[in-house]
Design an enzyme around this catalytic site. Structure first.
Site, PDB file in Angstrom:
ATOM      1  N   LYS A 194       0.858  -1.180   0.000  1.00 24.05           N
ATOM      2  CA  LYS A 194       0.000   0.000   0.000  1.00 24.05           C
ATOM      3  C   LYS A 194       0.894   1.229   0.000  1.00 24.05           C
ATOM      4  CE  LYS A 194      -3.568   2.486   2.510  1.00 24.05           C
ATOM      5  NZ  LYS A 194      -4.572   2.453   3.568  1.00 24.05           N
ATOM      6  N   LYS A 247      -2.046  -1.559  -3.948  1.00 29.39           N
ATOM      7  CA  LYS A 247      -2.942  -0.393  -3.893  1.00 29.39           C
ATOM      8  C   LYS A 247      -2.144   0.889  -3.971  1.00 29.39           C
ATOM      9  CE  LYS A 247      -5.995   1.902  -0.702  1.00 29.39           C
ATOM     10  NZ  LYS A 247      -6.299   2.106   0.676  1.00 29.39           N
TER      11      LYS A 247
HETATM   12  C1  PBG Z   1      -7.633   3.314   5.419  1.00 30.53           C
HETATM   13  C2  PBG Z   1      -7.837   3.234   3.959  1.00 30.53           C
HETATM   14  C3  PBG Z   1      -7.628   4.205   2.983  1.00 30.53           C
HETATM   15  C4  PBG Z   1      -8.084   3.665   1.785  1.00 30.53           C
HETATM   16  C5  PBG Z   1      -8.513   2.370   2.066  1.00 30.53           C
HETATM   17  N1  PBG Z   1      -8.343   2.114   3.402  1.00 30.53           N
HETATM   18  C6  PBG Z   1      -7.154   5.614   3.077  1.00 30.53           C
HETATM   19  C7  PBG Z   1      -5.791   5.941   3.453  1.00 30.53           C
HETATM   20  O1  PBG Z   1      -4.913   5.097   3.619  1.00 30.53           O
HETATM   21  O2  PBG Z   1      -5.596   7.143   3.624  1.00 30.53           O
HETATM   22  C8  PBG Z   1      -8.110   4.380   0.465  1.00 30.53           C
HETATM   23  C9  PBG Z   1      -9.135   3.902  -0.481  1.00 30.53           C
HETATM   24  C10 PBG Z   1      -9.388   4.784  -1.632  1.00 30.53           C
HETATM   25  O3  PBG Z   1      -8.736   5.827  -1.862  1.00 30.53           O
HETATM   26  O4  PBG Z   1     -10.312   4.448  -2.372  1.00 30.53           O
HETATM   27  N2  PBG Z   1      -6.342   3.287   5.870  1.00 30.53           N
END
Ligand code: PBG
Length: 324
Positions: A194, A247
């Site tokens: 991520k 992601k």
């Molecule tokens: C929570 C989370 C996030 C997303 C999914 N789970 C936001 C972040 O890390 O700030 C992002 C999903 C998206 O942008 O569609 N940590």
């Protein structure tokens, strides 16, 4: 060699093209992310994400029934709590909004997959993904809270948990917590690679989860790093992840492709909020052919090697696929 080899021979008719097509999309590939909040009869559009909504538990049931009827595999739930505090206590409250939604959806649609995102950022008053000490997210203390949240979702009947916090050691900690409490059958889909991405912007508006100070670069990955992404994935597999995720999706197709080559477990890709909102904005301006862009994007993610695509386009894609 030319003139004996003519690549165009197999492109001449749709029947030929369909016969040799290497990649195809199906509704089963998709998981739809949904936002749930307290209240009744709420279906409120998220301004930065046209076509996406905040749902209350009653309206989310209608939405899930529609998604299930289209053949979409399931949903990934995100909660908007009534109250935020330093430890994100609603996230591990058995009566929290996500727990209520899990119970209701599983009761109404027992065969439809309900996956819960596990993270603190929607529930903490500082908006970071863990417990803060001296302006630093404390890794090991956060693990205890992630486990509490995981167990609360498990008691509510969740089918799968998906940790998105990026703390080290969370998969092992959650696997152990689940197993010790009799939830050996619940799989973990790890947000393994991520990246610290500007593509999450619209989500943070939707979930009201922007950090109140600093950013997430001390826990989410540097967008410049590919080898490190593979190490993250490898360590999550060793810790017991059942599915690993990359992601965002489109800016990181190289990571998806390398992961799919190196690892033999299902790879998921999260086609995130920014990827969605950019397409919706350009389409609203009449600058692009929205339907073709959606299918081409999702096809690219699948072609790169993702087996599962978490996407706000899930419903749009089914509508488009059903037209053809
Ligand atoms: C929570 C989370 C996030 C997303 C999914 N789970 C936001 C972040 O890390 O700030 C992002 C999903 C998206 O942008 O569609 N940590």
């Amino acid at each position: 060699m030319f003139p004996f080899t003519r690549m165009r021979r197999l492109r001449n008719t749709e029947a030929l093209r369909a016969m040799v097509r290497e990649t195809s999309l199906s509704p089963q590939d998709f998981i739809a992310p949904l936002f749930v909040r307290h209240g009744e009869n709420i279906k409120e559009e998220i301004s930065a994400m046209p076509g996406q909504y905040h749902f209350s538990v009653d309206t989310v049931l209608t939405e899930c029934a529609e998604l299930a009827a289209l053949g979409i595999s399931g949903v990934m739930l995100f909660g908007i709590p009534d109250h935020k505090d330093a430890t994100g206590s609603e996230s591990y409250d058995d009566n929290g909004i996500v727990q209520q939604a899990i119970r209701a959806i599983k009761k109404a649609l027992p065969d439809f997959l309900v996956i819960a995102d596990v993270c603190m950022c929607e529930y903490t008053d500082h908006g970071h993904c863990g417990i803060i000490h001296d302006h630093y997210v404390d890794n090991d203390e956060t693990l205890e809270y992630l486990c509490k949240q995981t167990l609360s979702y498990a008691r509510a009947g969740v089918d799968m948990v998906a940790p998105s916090d990026m703390m080290d050691g969370r998969i092992q900690a959650m696997r152990r917590a689940l197993d010790e409490n009799g939830f050996v059958k619940i799989p973990i889909m790890a947000y393994s690679a991520k990246f610290s991405s500007a593509f999450y912007g619209p989500f943070r508006e939707a979930a009201d989860s922007a950090p109140s100070f600093g950013d997430r670069r001390s826990y989410q990955m540097d967008p410049a790093n590919a080898n490190e992404a593979l190490r993250e994935i490898e360590s999550d597999i060793e810790e017991g992840a059942d599915i690993v995720m990359v992601k965002p999706a489109l800016p990181y197709l190289d990571i998806i492709a390398r992961a799919a080559q190196e690892f033999k477990l299902p790879i998921a890709a999260y086609n995130v909020s920014g990827e969605y909102s950019m397409v919706k904005a350009a389409a609203a301006n009449g600058w692009i052919d929205e339907d073709r862009i959606i299918i081409e994007s999702l096809l690219s993610i699948k072609r790169a090697g993702a087996k599962i695509i978490i996407t706000y386009f899930a419903k749009d894609a089914c509508r488009i696929m059903n037209k053809h």
